[in-house]
Design an enzyme around this catalytic site. Structure first.
Site, PDB file in Angstrom:
ATOM      1  CG  ASP A   1      -2.830  -9.003   7.070  1.00 27.11           C
ATOM      2  OD1 ASP A   1      -3.770  -8.222   7.321  1.00 27.11           O
ATOM      3  OD2 ASP A   1      -1.702  -8.607   6.719  1.00 27.11           O
TER       4      ASP A   1
ATOM      5  CB  SER B   1       1.922  -1.806   7.750  1.00 31.97           C
ATOM      6  OG  SER B   1       0.797  -2.129   8.545  1.00 31.97           O
TER       7      SER B   1
ATOM      8  CG  HIS C   1      -1.617  -5.119   5.947  1.00 29.10           C
ATOM      9  ND1 HIS C   1      -1.557  -5.842   7.126  1.00 29.10           N
ATOM     10  CD2 HIS C   1      -1.031  -3.930   6.213  1.00 29.10           C
ATOM     11  CE1 HIS C   1      -0.951  -5.130   8.063  1.00 29.10           C
ATOM     12  NE2 HIS C   1      -0.630  -3.952   7.528  1.00 29.10           N
TER      13      HIS C   1
END
Length: 348
Positions: free
Chosen positions: A323, A129, A326
């Site tokens: 998170d 990702s 990312h």
């Protein structure tokens, strides 16, 4: 594994290798868009010397004139994983930082020049990702440079997402392959498994989907870590138990390296690449590790789509669900792509 990949697949003409130890290691817009002086750019193409400039040694400069390079809401290819504004982030300073190498400037991103350089070629991002984060950023950067919507086509084929700029006959794809080799994490939707099983020598199942690429960008690192590993903020001068949640400024300490940086992995990748160059492979490492680690302010934290809805306990303690791997878009991956563009434009 890398040696086997290159030994078995000689048809790949050019491999781009980038490096990021902030959760990943890569193996291998805007309403007032800046107008280019075509003559000046042509001269730059002839005179530009990479030997004069280390793109990776620099600092982040606040710039609310030329940044951001596009707007989140106006990118046709934005996904919910990186849409921090859409999911409630109210502080947008993270969008206005420009990477400034010491002693030189990054060439300005020009989508038309990039697409012309890639005309009739296929580019494939292969990985997880974070690789997709990189890929989506590139599509957002070139989006406004293709004026005709019908010339921009996206198709989904399981693990493979294909973007085509039909006017240039360019394909820029993303292929989900988080461990690079065959594993029980290969499903692009149902891959969140803690008990990971892989066939360490088996890459052929995936390689058939990208072996015809002219340019490959690999990433694989975070998926090899322990599943319960968390990224803490103590080496930023913060208390134990904190992370990137509520961070709004980059790290300014010159020469900063995060505690999770693996210099051993970097040396391994460098060694493999040197061996491949001796075999006449055209391959580059773009080590974006350090420049990215400065940006503790630019992660989605809680401002993204949650695949599994947070529990009441998690909502009460958002640090636990933040998170910190990312990146919000527009943001840090746009700089990766500015460097990526520079190498393609002037060295490919």
């Amino acid at each position: 594994m890398i040696r086997k990949l290159f030994h078995d697949y000689h048809s790949v003409g050019f491999m781009l290798v980038t490096g990021l130890i902030m959760g990943v290691v890569y193996f291998c817009g805007y309403d007032m868009r800046i107008i280019f002086d075509v003559t000046k750019e042509a001269n730059l193409a002839e005179d530009y010397s990479f030997e004069r400039c280390d793109f990776f040694d620099g600092s982040w400069v606040y710039d609310n004139v030329t940044r951001p390079l596009y707007k989140e809401k106006e990118c046709s290819f934005m996904t919910d994983d990186y849409s921090c504004e859409k999911f409630g982030r109210k502080e947008f300073k993270y969008q206005f930082w420009r990477w400034q190498p010491h002693g030189c400037d990054l060439p300005r991103f020009n989508g038309t020049s990039l697409l012309e350089k890639l005309r009739d070629k296929r580019v494939v991002f292969v990985g997880d990702s974070l690789g997709k984060n990189h890929w989506v950023s590139l599509l957002c950067l070139i989006d406004s440079w293709i004026s005709e919507p019908s010339s921009k086509v996206v198709e989904w084929h399981g693990s493979l997402i294909t973007f085509r700029a039909t006017e240039y006959n360019v394909s820029i794809d993303f292929y989900w392959e988080p461990l690079l080799v065959e594993s029980n994490c290969d499903d692009p939707i149902k891959h969140r498994v803690l008990d990971r099983i892989m066939k360490i020598e088996s890459i052929e199942k995936h390689a058939k989907h990208w072996i015809d690429a002219d340019l490959l960008v690999f990433d694989s690192y975070a998926w090899w870590l322990e599943p319960n590993m968390t990224l803490l903020g103590q080496d930023w001068g913060k208390p134990m138990g904190t992370n990137c949640f509520n961070e709004t400024e980059p790290i300014t300490k010159k020469g900063y390296w995060g505690n999770d940086t693996s210099t051993g992995l970097m040396r391994t990748v460098e060694s493999v690449v040197q061996d491949l160059r001796k075999k006449n492979f055209k391959i580059e490492i773009l080590n974006i590790t350090q420049l990215s680690q400065y940006r503790k302010d630019a992660h989605p934290t809680i401002f993204k789509r949650h695949w599994v809805p947070p529990t009441a306990l998690e909502l009460a303690n958002p640090v636990k669900t933040a998170d910190c791997s990312h990146w919000c878009l527009p943001g840090v991956p746009d700089v990766w792509n500015e460097i990526f563009y520079s190498y393609i434009r002037y060295r490919l």
